[in-house]
Design an enzyme around this catalytic site. Structure first.
Site, PDB file in Angstrom:
ATOM      1  N   ASP A 173       2.171  -7.354  -4.254  1.00 44.34           N
ATOM      2  CA  ASP A 173       1.236  -7.186  -3.174  1.00 44.34           C
ATOM      3  C   ASP A 173       1.701  -8.153  -2.069  1.00 44.34           C
ATOM      4  O   ASP A 173       1.877  -9.347  -2.533  1.00 44.34           O
ATOM      5  CB  ASP A 173      -0.297  -7.575  -3.547  1.00 44.34           C
ATOM      6  N   THR A 227       0.836  -1.485  -0.038  1.00 41.21           N
ATOM      7  CA  THR A 227      -0.160   0.056   0.039  1.00 41.21           C
ATOM      8  C   THR A 227       0.895   1.267  -0.047  1.00 41.21           C
ATOM      9  O   THR A 227       0.621   2.302  -0.654  1.00 41.21           O
ATOM     10  CB  THR A 227      -0.939  -0.157   1.073  1.00 41.21           C
ATOM     11  N   GLN A 257      -2.407 -20.495  20.369  1.00 42.94           N
ATOM     12  CA  GLN A 257      -3.373 -19.482  19.638  1.00 42.94           C
ATOM     13  C   GLN A 257      -3.375 -17.880  20.301  1.00 42.94           C
ATOM     14  O   GLN A 257      -3.824 -16.924  19.474  1.00 42.94           O
ATOM     15  CB  GLN A 257      -4.914 -20.016  19.524  1.00 42.94           C
ATOM     16  N   CYS A 258      -3.094 -17.850  21.594  1.00 42.13           N
ATOM     17  CA  CYS A 258      -3.295 -16.679  22.093  1.00 42.13           C
ATOM     18  C   CYS A 258      -2.147 -15.642  21.727  1.00 42.13           C
ATOM     19  O   CYS A 258      -1.000 -16.063  21.312  1.00 42.13           O
ATOM     20  CB  CYS A 258      -2.962 -16.928  23.705  1.00 42.13           C
ATOM     21  N   SER A 302       0.534 -10.173  -0.283  1.00 49.60           N
ATOM     22  CA  SER A 302      -0.214 -11.468  -0.150  1.00 49.60           C
ATOM     23  C   SER A 302       0.458 -12.511  -1.346  1.00 49.60           C
ATOM     24  O   SER A 302       0.191 -13.659  -1.269  1.00 49.60           O
ATOM     25  CB  SER A 302      -1.799 -11.398  -0.424  1.00 49.60           C
ATOM     26  N   THR A 344       1.726  -4.586   4.395  1.00 49.15           N
ATOM     27  CA  THR A 344       1.509  -5.205   5.823  1.00 49.15           C
ATOM     28  C   THR A 344       0.857  -6.432   6.047  1.00 49.15           C
ATOM     29  O   THR A 344       1.263  -7.369   7.105  1.00 49.15           O
ATOM     30  CB  THR A 344       0.713  -4.194   6.366  1.00 49.15           C
ATOM     31  N   ASP A 345       0.314  -7.146   5.091  1.00 48.48           N
ATOM     32  CA  ASP A 345      -0.546  -8.497   5.090  1.00 48.48           C
ATOM     33  C   ASP A 345       0.670  -9.386   5.728  1.00 48.48           C
ATOM     34  O   ASP A 345       0.266 -10.222   6.570  1.00 48.48           O
ATOM     35  CB  ASP A 345      -1.121  -8.796   3.951  1.00 48.48           C
TER      36      ASP A 345
HETATM   37  N1  ASP Z   1      -2.427  -5.955   0.248  1.00 48.77           N
HETATM   38  C1  ASP Z   1      -1.199  -5.100   0.852  1.00 48.77           C
HETATM   39  C2  ASP Z   1      -0.058  -5.949   0.997  1.00 48.77           C
HETATM   40  O1  ASP Z   1       0.094  -6.450   2.144  1.00 48.77           O
HETATM   41  C3  ASP Z   1      -1.569  -4.247   2.034  1.00 48.77           C
HETATM   42  C4  ASP Z   1      -0.535  -3.317   2.745  1.00 48.77           C
HETATM   43  O2  ASP Z   1       0.224  -3.117   1.963  1.00 48.77           O
HETATM   44  O3  ASP Z   1      -0.695  -3.069   3.883  1.00 48.77           O
HETATM   45  O4  ASP Z   1       0.661  -5.788   0.305  1.00 48.77           O
END
Ligand code: ASP
Length: 350
Positions: A64, A20, A286-287, A66, A96-97
């Site tokens: 991205d 992002t 899992q906590c 992901s 961030t993902d």
């Molecule tokens: N889908 C984005 C990614 O992880 C979200 C982000 O950048 O925060 O690449």
């Protein structure tokens, strides 16, 4: 390589992988699309005010996060290895993902680190008025350049810098998809906090044994690892498929509370079968906070007896990265077990 500003002071390499932070709205399609990295620099003219030399390296194609794969971690490690002597610190701009997975992976792949590797990104694209990307990037660059009175890096670790908090990379998890405080490190305190000044928690930052050493970059990863998240109603078939999969060499079992699992005989029998097949079974809770202690409850004890290894207070992201790294290093499963139980990069507290 894009060169912005040359000086004798700290030299920082920004490695832009995607996410992002480097996106803008495509007016026609009304979706977020990556833009050229030079536009990031235009968006953050503050970077020019540092008396640092700041160069950039852009992944092509941008990813991205992901879509991140271990091959991308190898690429990041290669870029850092290749440029290690030229720069004082490295800032990796990343979605961030999966940032916590990538930061964990790099922390294991770089052994004997003497320079900072700081991951950052943003929740809002850098071109938008309320973006968190600028602050995150500026703080990350300042931290990557910070030196102590002896000229050593203040934070020679792989970290995540987000919303004014610097976290050890292999201790952080993404916990919020729309708040600026997207990451938490529940089991380890912040390495630094950025307010008017950046306050470093120097006593808990890892230091190399030899500041002149060249780190070892480990680029062989073995990804034959699965994750079994326990839940009420889980079926024998699902557990068997994951624990006893032919390809699988190790399974992270995400257990309840302090490392507990169902006490049903079918479950324990499948755990025993998998252990007898030579699979590494690693118990991670899992906590979000706290860790595993298989000696408190009978349900935890049965896991230990069935051959499950303690993952202590590891995050799942870090456990996965550690297993990829150790399986890639050691063909002998007993060696993997031995190192799994050690705190290699500050990833567990025992
Ligand atoms: N889908 C984005 C990614 O992880 C979200 C982000 O950048 O925060 O690449």
């Amino acid at each position: 390589m894009n060169r912005m500003n040359i000086s004798d002071r700290a030299a920082i390499l920004l490695i832009y992988t995607g996410g992002t932070i480097g996106m803008k709205v495509d007016q026609k399609e009304q979706t977020l699309k990556p833009f050229n990295f030079s536009q990031i620099l235009e968006e953050v003219p503050e970077l020019g005010k540092f008396a640092y030399r700041i160069d950039s390296y852009t992944f092509n194609p941008l990813i991205d996060s992901s879509d991140i794969e271990p091959s991308h971690w190898v690429r990041m490690a290669e870029v850092i290895e290749d440029k290690y002597d030229e720069y004082d610190g490295f800032v990796i701009l990343h979605g961030t993902d999966t940032m916590a997975y990538s930061a964990s992976a790099l922390s294991f792949m770089i052994e004997g680190q003497t320079k900072p590797v700081i991951f950052t990104g943003s929740q809002l694209p850098i071109g938008t008025p309320r973006t968190d990307g600028k602050e995150n990037l500026i703080s990350a660059v300042e931290i990557a350049a910070a030196k102590d009175s002896q000229g050593h890096a203040v934070v020679p670790e792989v970290c995540i810098c987000f919303d004014n908090i610097l976290m050890r990379g292999n201790r952080a998890s993404k916990v919020n998809s729309d708040n600026f405080r997207a990451f938490r490190s529940e089991n380890y305190p912040p390495l630094a906090e950025a307010g008017i000044n950046i306050r470093y928690n120097t006593g808990i930052i890892r230091k190399p044994s030899d500041w002149n050493q060249k780190p070892i970059f480990h680029k062989t990863l073995d990804t034959r690892v699965s994750i079994l998240k326990l839940h009420p109603g889980i079926t024998p078939q699902t557990v068997s498929d994951i624990l006893c999969g032919k390809e699988t060499k190790a399974v992270i079992i995400e257990t309840y509370g302090s490392g507990n699992a169902p006490s049903k005989e079918w479950f324990l029998s499948l755990v025993r079968d998998a252990a007898e097949m030579g699979k590494i079974l690693l118990n991670v809770t899992q906590c979000r906070a706290g860790g595993v202690n298989m000696d408190i409850y009978a349900t935890g004890k049965s896991l230990k007896t069935a051959g499950v290894t303690n993952g202590y207070d590891s995050t799942t992201e870090s456990a996965l990265a550690k297993l990829f790294y150790l399986l890639g290093q050691f063909p002998d499963i007993e060696e993997v077990r031995k190192y799994l139980d050690l705190d290699l990069r500050g990833e567990i507290s025992k």
